[in-house]
Write an enzyme that holds these catalytic residues in place. Structure first.
Site, short mmCIF file in Angstrom:
data_model
loop_
_atom_site.label_atom_id
_atom_site.label_comp_id
_atom_site.label_asym_id
_atom_site.label_seq_id
_atom_site.Cartn_x
_atom_site.Cartn_y
_atom_site.Cartn_z
N GLY A 158 0.83 -1.19 0.00
CA GLY A 158 0.00 0.00 0.00
C GLY A 158 0.87 1.24 0.00
O GLY A 158 2.09 1.17 -0.17
N ASN B 263 3.71 5.57 5.10
CA ASN B 263 4.91 5.47 5.92
C ASN B 263 5.37 4.04 6.15
O ASN B 263 6.56 3.72 6.01
CB ASN B 263 4.55 6.13 7.26
CG ASN B 263 5.74 6.80 7.90
OD1 ASN B 263 6.49 6.12 8.57
ND2 ASN B 263 5.90 8.08 7.66
N GLU C 66 0.09 -1.59 -7.07
CA GLU C 66 -0.74 -0.55 -7.67
C GLU C 66 0.03 0.74 -7.92
O GLU C 66 -0.16 1.41 -8.92
CB GLU C 66 -1.90 -0.20 -6.74
CG GLU C 66 -2.87 -1.31 -6.54
CD GLU C 66 -3.64 -1.09 -5.28
OE1 GLU C 66 -4.82 -0.76 -5.37
OE2 GLU C 66 -3.06 -1.22 -4.19
N ILE D 290 -7.05 0.34 9.70
CA ILE D 290 -7.49 1.18 10.81
C ILE D 290 -7.47 0.35 12.09
O ILE D 290 -6.92 0.77 13.10
CB ILE D 290 -8.92 1.72 10.55
CG1 ILE D 290 -8.95 2.51 9.25
CG2 ILE D 290 -9.47 2.45 11.75
CD1 ILE D 290 -9.08 3.99 9.36
N ASN E 92 -10.57 6.67 3.76
CA ASN E 92 -10.28 6.78 2.32
C ASN E 92 -11.16 5.85 1.49
O ASN E 92 -11.83 6.27 0.56
CB ASN E 92 -8.81 6.44 2.03
CG ASN E 92 -7.86 7.33 2.82
OD1 ASN E 92 -8.11 8.52 3.00
ND2 ASN E 92 -6.79 6.74 3.32
O1 0RQ Z 1 -5.03 10.15 11.09
O2 0RQ Z 1 -4.32 11.67 9.34
O3 0RQ Z 1 -5.57 12.50 11.33
O4 0RQ Z 1 -3.20 11.71 11.56
O5 0RQ Z 1 -5.73 7.30 10.21
O6 0RQ Z 1 -3.12 6.60 9.65
O7 0RQ Z 1 -1.18 5.58 10.80
O8 0RQ Z 1 -0.85 7.52 9.17
O9 0RQ Z 1 -1.45 5.19 8.42
O10 0RQ Z 1 -1.46 6.48 6.21
O11 0RQ Z 1 -1.08 3.96 6.38
O12 0RQ Z 1 -3.33 4.97 6.78
C1 0RQ Z 1 -5.88 2.31 6.82
C2 0RQ Z 1 -6.16 4.75 6.48
C3 0RQ Z 1 -3.96 3.82 7.23
C4 0RQ Z 1 -4.72 3.41 4.88
C5 0RQ Z 1 -5.21 3.57 6.37
C6 0RQ Z 1 -5.80 7.46 11.62
C7 0RQ Z 1 -4.45 8.01 11.99
C8 0RQ Z 1 -4.23 9.00 10.86
C9 0RQ Z 1 -3.79 7.53 8.84
P1 0RQ Z 1 -4.49 11.63 10.81
P2 0RQ Z 1 -1.58 6.29 9.55
P3 0RQ Z 1 -1.75 5.19 6.86
C10 0RQ Z 1 -3.08 0.54 -1.72
C11 0RQ Z 1 -4.00 -0.21 -0.79
C12 0RQ Z 1 -7.11 1.35 2.71
C13 0RQ Z 1 -6.71 1.35 1.25
C14 0RQ Z 1 -5.57 0.45 0.95
C15 0RQ Z 1 -5.85 3.12 3.92
C16 0RQ Z 1 -4.82 8.26 9.67
O13 0RQ Z 1 -3.77 2.38 4.83
O14 0RQ Z 1 -6.54 4.00 3.48
O15 0RQ Z 1 -5.10 -0.35 1.73
N1 0RQ Z 1 -6.06 1.81 3.59
N2 0RQ Z 1 -5.09 0.57 -0.28
O16 0RQ Z 1 -4.47 8.62 13.25
C17 0RQ Z 1 -8.95 6.18 14.37
C18 0RQ Z 1 -7.95 4.07 14.34
C19 0RQ Z 1 -6.96 4.59 13.46
C20 0RQ Z 1 -7.08 5.93 13.07
C21 0RQ Z 1 -5.34 5.05 12.09
N3 0RQ Z 1 -7.90 2.80 14.74
N4 0RQ Z 1 -8.92 4.89 14.77
N5 0RQ Z 1 -8.06 6.74 13.53
N6 0RQ Z 1 -6.06 6.17 12.24
N7 0RQ Z 1 -5.88 4.06 12.83
C22 0RQ Z 1 -3.43 1.93 -2.24
C23 0RQ Z 1 -4.68 2.00 -3.09
O17 0RQ Z 1 -5.45 1.13 -3.14
C24 0RQ Z 1 -4.94 3.19 -3.88
#
Ligand code: 0RQ
Length: 504
Positions: A268, A271, A293, A363, A383
């Site tokens: 994905g 970071n 992707e 998440i 997202n």
């Molecule tokens: O919030 O932006 O307000 O700080 O989610 O979290 O830890 O920076 O991690 O950027 O890898 O995102 C699942 C969203 C993780 C992403 C997800 C909050 C956290 C932060 C971002 P802020 P991190 P990431 C390839 C594959 C689905 C699509 C996918 C995603 C923000 O990986 O969109 O996999 N995945 N695509 O604070 C509340 C929780 C949380 C939370 C994280 N448990 N509760 N907030 N956050 N965990 C790409 C494509 O397909 C295009």
């Protein structure tokens, strides 16, 4: 600009973005290019947003349905959301303004697997596509289109739309020509044939997009960069997660379940993904492949050093420094990167055949390994599922990764019951946090739960999870997958009410 529009008969269709936008009318379904902030139209959506605002000021209703490849940028999703111009959006978004509008309930958003979008459009599930707005690098003498920094669903949009508006973006490197592989063999059921791709580097299609010149109603010149998010170096948690995963891969190689070349990698964005890629380089791997992707800066480094031999993707999502690096060593990268349509880059048949190693963010995970990738507290979209499900269900290894807590420790990413499920326990083999890695393969539900608590939970939450699981194991209605139904989502409710999942 005419050097980029080599087809003489099309030059007279050039017009301003405002003139082109005026061809889009209220209620239309508009399919746009764009995938992870790359290759999206940059001028027409902005001009359209201005016209929508004018219409609203005059008391007229004006909203459209917007289909894309994946996420775009402020110049597309941001402006149209702020103008209140979208009635329906699919399939993936990450723009803060659009996300706020969706979560305020002001527009409909359909979150679906990225590999499904093209075929659902062909099946007619979304009705007719009125207009496609597609960014390209150039138009050839015979009217074929050189794709830009992403391919996404552009083949489908160009085939399915009644009318086509092209943005020819001079900023996109002309050297992209020849890097793409657009497969035209996707018939509809019951006439489908196997997709003839056996290795990640196979080319099975054409380097250009086809487009009926008669459908092209406007061509707009642009010279504007992609979103180009700056690259952030991995933080401590991400490095720790990567370290656990690399230990695991080394273990799998020792056990003979993986070779030293591993299997085609999908990762994905963000970071943690970058930290894993950096870790692979430091661990001494060579000649790996990627069937993924998005190509980010981290992947370029691996391609440069030979850690990764070749990468197949649908989009470039590079920082400004990454673009400079790409242009500086163009010949090297051109031979090692293939950009495909997203129905092929994410195709379940291919992911299964190649045996990808899928690594995606999450998440939250629950005790049994159900994964929520999309909804905070079960209701607020972040997202979208993106391509994570295309890969997770079909991968040789499916891995989900997250820090064990979010929001300064006020949220546990390991919860009793996932508040929304994108990937069921059946699609999830490995869960990793900075605390450790839970290998769930071959485990029954109660074994999975104990492994997740022991390996992945943050120490602040581990006793709470153990207490829940112990009581559920005694008191649950069924003892196969124990839960206390009145308590299972109480952590999320406590967060909503107090801002903290911890017991005070
Ligand atoms: O919030 O932006 O307000 O700080 O989610 O979290 O830890 O920076 O991690 O950027 O890898 O995102 C699942 C969203 C993780 C992403 C997800 C909050 C956290 C932060 C971002 P802020 P991190 P990431 C390839 C594959 C689905 C699509 C996918 C995603 C923000 O990986 O969109 O996999 N995945 N695509 O604070 C509340 C929780 C949380 C939370 C994280 N448990 N509760 N907030 N956050 N965990 C790409 C494509 O397909 C295009």
């Amino acid at each position: 600009m005419s050097d980029r529009i080599r087809h003489p008969g099309l030059r007279d269709r050039r017009m301003s973005a405002a003139q082109a936008a005026a061809l889009i009318r209220p209620g239309m379904t508009v399919a746009m290019s764009g995938f992870t902030g790359a290759g999206y139209p940059k001028a027409v959506p902005q001009a359209l947003a201005a016209q929508i605002e004018q219409a609203h000021d005059a008391g007229e209703a004006f909203r459209i349905k917007v289909l894309t490849g994946a996420s775009t940028a402020p110049e597309l999703d941001g402006v149209l959301a702020r103008a209140q111009g979208i009635e329906l959006r699919l399939p993936y978004q990450s723009d803060p303004a659009l996300r706020d509008r969706i979560n305020a309930g002001e527009l409909d958003y359909i979150d679906l697997h990225l590999s499904h979008v093209a075929q659902y459009t062909w099946f007619g599930f979304y009705g007719a596509v009125d207009v496609a707005v597609i960014e390209v690098t150039a138009i050839t003498e015979d009217g074929r289109l050189v794709p830009s920094s992403s391919v996404g669903n552009n083949k489908t949009w160009l085939d399915q739309a009644d009318k086509v508006i092209l943005e020819v973006n001079r900023w996109q490197p002309e050297a992209l020509e020849g890097m793409h592989d657009v497969y035209y063999g996707t018939a509809l059921p019951p006439n489908r044939k196997p997709i003839p791709l056996l290795h990640p580097d196979d080319r099975i299609g054409e380097a250009y997009l086809r487009c009926d010149p008669d459908k092209i109603i406007a061509i707009v010149d642009t010279d504007a960069p992609d979103r180009n998010s700056p690259f952030t170096p991995p933080d401590a948690d991400s490095k720790q997660i990567a370290a656990h995963l690399l230990d695991f891969y080394a273990h799998e190689v020792r056990r003979g379940r993986l070779t030293p070349q591993l299997l085609p990698l999908q990762s994905g964005v963000g970071n943690i993904a970058n930290a894993v890629l950096t870790g692979l380089a430091q661990a001494g791997y060579r000649d790996l492949t990627a069937f993924t992707e998005v190509i980010q800066d981290g992947m370029l480094e691996l391609l440069k050093s030979g850690v990764v031999r070749m990468a197949s993707a649908t989009s470039f999502s590079l920082s400004p420094a990454g673009i400079d690096e790409f242009l500086a060593h163009l010949d090297h990268y051109r031979q090692r990167i293939v950009l495909r349509t997203q129905e092929i880059s994410n195709h379940p048949e291919l992911v299964r055949r190649l045996g990808c190693i899928a690594m995606n963010g999450m998440i939250e995970a629950d005790l049994y390994g159900n994964i929520n990738s999309t909804h905070v507290a079960g209701t607020r979209i972040m997202n979208g599922i993106g391509g994570s499900g295309d890969f997770a269900r079909n991968a040789y290894l499916s891995v989900f990764m997250s820090p064990s807590t979010a929001k300064g420790g006020r949220i546990s990413s390991i919860v009793p019951m996932a508040s929304h499920v994108d990937h069921t326990e059946h699609d999830v083999m490995v869960v990793v946090t900075e605390q450790g890695l839970a290998d769930l393969r071959g485990l029954a539900p109660k074994q999975r739960a104990q492994r997740v608590i022991d390996a992945c939970a943050h120490p602040q939450y581990r006793p709470m999870l153990q207490d829940y699981f112990d009581r559920a194991s005694r008191e649950s209605y069924g003892k196969h997958t124990p839960h206390l139904l009145t308590e299972a989502l109480s952590w999320h409710q406590r967060f909503i009410e107090t801002g903290d999942m911890r017991l005070s």
